[in-house]
Enzyme design. Structure first.
Site, PDB file in Angstrom:
ATOM      1  N   GLY A  53       0.815  -1.206   0.000  1.00  0.00           N
ATOM      2  CA  GLY A  53       0.000   0.000   0.000  1.00  0.00           C
ATOM      3  C   GLY A  53       0.850   1.257   0.000  1.00  0.00           C
ATOM      4  O   GLY A  53       0.347   2.351  -0.139  1.00  0.00           O
ATOM      5  N   CYS A  54       2.162   1.085   0.176  1.00  0.00           N
ATOM      6  CA  CYS A  54       3.103   2.204   0.106  1.00  0.00           C
ATOM      7  C   CYS A  54       3.699   2.245  -1.300  1.00  0.00           C
ATOM      8  O   CYS A  54       3.958   1.196  -1.882  1.00  0.00           O
ATOM      9  CB  CYS A  54       4.244   2.020   1.108  1.00  0.00           C
ATOM     10  N   GLU A  55       3.925   3.443  -1.807  1.00  0.00           N
ATOM     11  CA  GLU A  55       4.622   3.567  -3.083  1.00  0.00           C
ATOM     12  C   GLU A  55       6.075   3.153  -2.920  1.00  0.00           C
ATOM     13  O   GLU A  55       6.676   2.590  -3.814  1.00  0.00           O
ATOM     14  CB  GLU A  55       4.574   5.016  -3.579  1.00  0.00           C
ATOM     15  N   SER A  56       6.642   3.455  -1.771  1.00  0.00           N
ATOM     16  CA  SER A  56       8.026   3.111  -1.470  1.00  0.00           C
ATOM     17  C   SER A  56       8.085   1.701  -0.906  1.00  0.00           C
ATOM     18  O   SER A  56       7.072   1.141  -0.506  1.00  0.00           O
ATOM     19  CB  SER A  56       8.577   4.084  -0.418  1.00  0.00           C
TER      20      SER A  56
END
Length: 138
Positions: A53-56
């Protein structure tokens, strides 16, 4: 591994952000907090510990100690995400599962004036970190 939550509390984070006037000052505080957050060992940066759910890239390792308190360790390849993780860990690390589940993160983020300055995807990533912690500590 020294738990991050033993070095800074949510009260201290609130005080840091209350004294930081404007988004640029808050951003600098996030970067400073990121530098204080210990890195995870490379052996812990595996798919089983990934926060989705994180771009990173982001990881969470959690374990409950003998006193029933959760020791949370997070890391990210992005400084701002790592700083946001530090803010979350200051509130939730070294706490009971009941405290972690009951803590009002949205109110905490609002008080710190964080979400209004983050992109929608970064805000969603921050919520994904919180959700991963709450799920791991059930």
């Amino acid at each position: 591994m020294q738990p991050f939550g033993n070095t800074i509390t949510d009260t201290e984070v609130r005080n840091l952000f209350a004294a930081a006037h404007g988004w640029e000052a808050r951003y600098r505080e996030l970067i400073k907090l990121a530098k204080q957050l210990p890195a995870l060992d490379d052996a812990d940066k595996i798919e089983a510990n990934a926060i989705h759910g994180c771009e990173s890239q982001a990881w969470l390792v959690s374990e409950q100690n003998t006193n029933g308190l959760w020791q949370l360790h997070c890391d990210s390849d992005a400084r701002i995400v790592k700083g946001l993780m530090a803010v979350v860990l200051a509130a939730l690390n070294n706490k009971t599962a009941a405290h972690i589940q009951a803590f009002d993160m949205e109110a905490y983020f609002a008080e710190l004036q964080l979400l209004s300055h983050l992109s929608p995807s970064r805000g969603n990533g921050l919520r994904a970190v919180v959700a991963a912690i709450k799920q791991s500590c059930q």
